[in-house]
Design an enzyme around this catalytic site. Structure first.
Site, short mmCIF file in Angstrom:
data_model
loop_
_atom_site.label_atom_id
_atom_site.label_comp_id
_atom_site.label_asym_id
_atom_site.label_seq_id
_atom_site.Cartn_x
_atom_site.Cartn_y
_atom_site.Cartn_z
CG HIS A 187 22.09 34.03 30.87
ND1 HIS A 187 22.03 33.03 29.91
CD2 HIS A 187 23.31 33.94 31.45
CE1 HIS A 187 23.17 32.37 29.92
NE2 HIS A 187 23.96 32.89 30.85
CB CYS A 215 21.12 29.44 29.77
SG CYS A 215 19.63 30.46 29.71
#
Length: 977
Positions: A310, A55
């Site tokens: 994340h 990510c």
């Protein structure tokens, strides 16, 4: 019925038919998602697939894609694709494979711009960079390294607009300026930067972080500056001056810092305020330029830990001025209440522990998760309109064609599934109506499990298998009726025609034999308690004459339990007879193992059966019962061995008993004679020692210590241990017949493997035992010479090659260990610390291990010894006896005795020094960078080296000296490194 009656074979309700009755939604006939869900929406951006932990890469790619100048410059890079350069176009049967990082980025940007897919796969780009898709890397470090790589790659381009794009967009200049307080001399060191790294500890606003970055630092005391003019160290001041700024200003917020207390990185979750417009003029050395910047991107890390979380990005579209949230495959427009830049909920953090968010005015934002802010120089110029080059557009269109083909294929599959589902729907409805068997009509039994699978659309039916319901006679077992259903012969014929299988179970398949047997077992179960009382009373009666029968006392004590278990086993006969339980097949190994276990358990009255199948000779284990009692017992155990009380005991057992008594007496006599004859061998103190050679002889003989220990066992316990018949010295010799040990090694490390024998005692050993090889040590000494000058020779002589091989093998074993124990000693001022440290990990106690070894029963000390056919015990030796002897022979205890306060760690040879330091950190609370390790005076410094290569062997002692912190590191955050 509301639900299916499992005990009733006629109940066909609730077996899965509700799915097929009534109207059915067409979508239930398939599990294929609508392919249009994967199609890009109008005026939407394209997402990027997260390949596991990539990510952080996706956020940077989206940010760089929306840098129009960078995208345009990359499109101008010439392609290395030979087919396209030659003007032939790219062959349709050949997949395009980018060769350079620039080509990967070009292709990705072209797909992000014109693809019809909702998201694309960046795996080619990630693979080209050599990134591990399963491990999350440091995002800020990735940004620096990739920009450096891109700049280096583009520097080879001829077009200056392409070659210098990284410098134009991202590169600025600042100078380290040092001013001497004595003479005022100013020295300047100019340096380029691609991002400014700003400390956020103790700050609430972005401008405060920039001010601290540029603030003046005093150089005094030990940190004084050497002035070239004064030619001496002088007090001075040092600061950073911003000389020029790039078009795109990257501001790294240092959220991830190193915690010296724990030795790990941690995340600072403090709020930092920032505005949409940033005026950098107050911070510049020259004030005559345009330095107003507008916010264009906010990169965010969700999560409270520096090692997980994340990454997402809030990026402004330069053409429309609208903000978007890029979260891997999902892209969302931020407008209205959603336009909160840098605000994302933390992962796995309870809301109670979150710090209250400060209030923000119009045009300002604050974030506790933003780690990078990107500002663009404010300009009145219209944003660029960028066209994808022809060859890249051709590749994009080819990918779009593939996507359209896939969409059409999925749509066709959905259509076919619906058509098949409708046909089956009508078929099942019709068959279910005719499923029940009418009274007086032919019928079949079918497994309920199979019927349920037939009605379950997700699993295609397999052939019918009724074997799980068969009894030992090959018919339907009465107990399996509960898992069967009775259906009409018409439907059964249809099932067997279409799906096959068997065997078919109709009205003739019901098993009468099983019903009769079940009734017999039920009667015996009900009768068992009464018969137990009867037998107990009959056992009290004294038996006269020869009318009684011998029964084992152990069998009599547990006969009721044995009878009950036997009846239960017969009751469950079906489950074991065909090897299946409720349709689940047992493996052959499992059933064979169960049979073996059953055979090992003694059945009734088998406790008085001797190994020859006759009545045992021990009368203490049996008693006589009356004929009436025996007949009652025989009802439950019809196959039990029967011995009338006039039956003679086993004649063979009587002979063996006499022989055993004679052998015991013989062994005792033999042991007594051998102990008297070999007094010196029995007592260690009376045996000679090579370290101090006895003066009364020049010859000594050698046997293996293994022989001595086994012989002592026999002498101490002659009735339990077998006598020794031979002396096996071959274990001390190599395959060539040479001796494996030097005189020096036999006085030291190998002394525990051999036993020295006096010449007189050796003569007696040769008479008592068979000796395979004679090994002799001879001392040669000139008259009146110094005893230390004596020469020692062996017969047979030493084999140098095999000796060297043995030593190499020993060294190799020391370098290839797994899960071995080493010891760590912490020292302060070169003295060993004798106090407890922090709780240790992977600690083992050597004392406890030795106690366990010493407490083992005799005969279990070493599993590698067994008895040969000849009766003499000797070691298992392979063809490489000279190598395996050390491993399999007598155990040598060379353990290090752990002292109080010392830490024992479990390690492996292939473990790195860095991994060991982490273990030590947990055991002693000393960070890896503060550890100074040494072994035998040698410093261990290479963190990447393995313990085996550093000479760390089992039982090693490693000294640990810890560097103590010399300052308050928390106060050093304000110091320019």
């Amino acid at each position: 019925c509301r639900r299916n009656c499992r005990g009733n074979p006629n109940c066909l309700v609730g077996i899965g038919e509700h799915v097929w009755l009534g109207e059915i939604d067409e979508n239930s006939f398939h599990n294929i998602d609508d392919p249009n869900c994967e199609r890009r929406k109008k005026n939407a951006f394209v997402g990027l697939t997260n390949l596991g932990a990539t990510c952080y890469v996706n956020t940077f790619l989206q940010m760089w894609f929306l840098n129009l100048e960078l995208r345009q410059a990359l499109y101008l890079c010439p392609s290395t694709c030979s087919d396209y350069v030659a003007g032939e176009g790219i062959p349709k049967d050949k997949d395009y494979e980018p060769q350079t990082i620039c080509e990967h980025l070009q292709y990705l940007f072209a797909l992000l711009q014109n693809s019809k897919r909702r998201y694309i796969d960046p795996s080619g780009f990630v693979k080209a960079l050599g990134l591990d898709t399963g491990q999350q890397q440091d995002a800020q470090e990735f940004s620096k390294l990739f920009m450096s790589l891109l700049e280096d790659t583009l520097s080879k381009q001829k077009n200056p607009d392409v070659r210098n794009i990284v410098q134009k967009q991202f590169c600025g200049e600042y100078a380290y300026v040092t001013v001497c307080n004595q003479c005022g001399r100013e020295s300047k060191l100019v340096s380029k930067f691609y991002e400014l790294e700003l400390n956020i500890q103790g700050h609430k606003q972005l401008t405060d972080c920039i001010t601290e970055f540029l603030k003046e630092e005093k150089l005094e005391g030990d940190n004084r500056y050497f002035c070239e003019t004064c030619q001496s160290k002088q007090n001075a001041t040092r600061k950073i001056r911003l000389l020029s700024l790039p078009c795109t200003l990257n501001l790294q917020l240092m959220r991830f810092v190193f915690d010296r207390q724990t030795g790990h990185k941690k995340k600072l979750n403090t709020y930092i305020g920032f505005s949409e417009l940033l005026d950098m003029e107050p911070f510049m050395e020259q004030k005559n330029g345009i330095y107003v910047y507008e916010l264009s991107a906010v990169l965010i890390h969700r999560g409270v830990s520096a090692y997980s979380g994340h990454y997402i990005a809030h990026v402004k579209d330069p053409q429309t001025g609208e903000w978007y949230k890029f979260n891997d495959e999902d892209i969302e427009k931020m407008e209205g209440k959603k336009l909160q830049l840098g605000i994302e909920e933390d992962l796995a953090e309870p809301s109670k522990s979150q710090t209250r968010k400060p209030k923000c005015g119009k045009g300002t934002h604050c974030s506790r998760n933003a780690y990078m802010l990107v500002y663009r120089l404010q300009t009145r110029e219209k944003s660029l309109t960028i066209e994808v080059p022809a060859f890249l557009q051709e590749l994009v269109e080819r990918d779009n064609c593939k996507f359209e083909e896939w969409c059409n294929e999925m749509a066709e599959m959905r259509k076919q599934s619906v058509a098949r589902g409708k046909i089956k729907h009508e078929e099942v409805k019709e068959l279910y109506k005719r499923l029940p068997a009418e009274a007086g009509s032919p019928y079949d039994f079918i497994s309920l499990e199979w019927l349920q699978k037939w009605l379950d659309e997700s699993t295609p039916p397999k052939p019918i298998d009724n074997t799980a319901c068969l009894c030992s006679h090959g018919k339907l077992h009465p107990d399996k009726i509960s898992i069967m259903k009775r259906i009409s012969e018409y439907v059964a014929d249809f099932f067997y025609r279409r799906y096959g299988g068997g065997p078919r179970l109709n009205v003739k398949a019901l098993c009468k034999d099983c019903v009769v047997e079940r009734c017999r077992i039920l009667r015996l179960k009900n009768q068992l308690n009464e018969d137990y009382k009867t037998v107990t009373n009959l056992l009290k009666i004294t038996v006269k004459g020869n009318d009684g029968f011998w029964v084992g006392k152990a069998s009599l004590r547990s006969w009721r339990q044995l009878a009950l278990e036997q009846l239960n086993e017969q009751d469950e006969d079906t489950e074991h007879s065909n090897g299946k339980i409720n349709g689940n097949a047992q493996s052959k190994d499992e059933s064979n193992e169960e049979k073996r276990e059953e055979e090992e358990e003694l059945n009734f009255n088998e406790d008085i059966v001797c190994p020859h199948g006759d009545l045992c000779i021990s009368e203490n284990e049996r008693r006589v019962v009356s004929k009436e009692a025996w007949e009652k017992l025989k009802q439950y155990f019809p196959k039990a061995p029967e011995f009338p009380n006039n039956k003679e005991c086993c004649s063979q057992c009587k002979i063996l008993e006499r022989e055993g008594e004679e052998n015991e007496a013989l062994h005792k006599m033999m042991a007594s004679e051998q102990k008297t004859s070999l007094q010196n061998l029995f007592h260690d103190k009376c045996r000679p020692c090579l370290g101090s050679w006895p003066q009364e002889t020049d010859e000594l003989y050698i046997v293996s210590q293994f022989f001595v220990e086994e012989w002592r066992k026999f002498v101490r316990r002659p009735t339990r241990c077998s006598p020794m018949s031979s002396v096996g010295n071959s274990v001390l010799l190599c395959p060539h017949g040479g001796l494996m040990f030097t005189y020096a090694s036999m006085t030291k490390e190998d002394s525990k493997l051999i036993a020295l024998i006096w010449p007189s005692e050796w003569e007696r050993i040769q008479k008592l035992f068979v000796v395979d090889h004679v090994i002799k040590i001879t001392r040669t000494q000139a008259a009146g010479a110094d005893p230390e000058s004596a020469l020692y020779t062996s017969e047979p002589q030493l084999c140098p090659e095999c000796r060297e091989g043995l030593l190499c093998q020993q060294q190799r074993d020391l370098r290839e260990y797994t899960q071995a124990t080493i010891y760590i000693h912490k020292v302060v001022d070169n003295k060993k610390v004798m106090k407890d440290a922090a709780p240790e990990l992977n600690v083992s106690s050597s004392e406890a291990e030795e106690e366990r070894e010493e407490n083992k029963p005799e005969g279990e000390q070493d599993p590698d010894f067994n008895q040969t056919n000849g009766g003499a015990k000797r070691q298992k030796i392979s063809h490489q006896s000279y190598v395996t002897y050390q491993k399999q022979g007598i155990r040598r205890s060379t353990r290090h005795r752990k002292v109080r306060g010392e830490k024992a760690l479990l390690v492996s040879a292939n473990q790195t020094l860095k991994e060991l330091k982490i273990q030590i950190m947990h055991a002693f609370s000393v960070a890896p960078f503060d550890q100074n390790l040494s072994i035998d005076g040698k410093i261990l410094s290479d963190d990447t080296a393995t313990l085996g290569s550093l000479g760390v062997i089992p039982e090693s002692v490693i000294l640990l000296k810890a560097d103590e912190p010399i300052a308050d590191y928390a106060a050093m955050d304000d110091v320019m490194q």
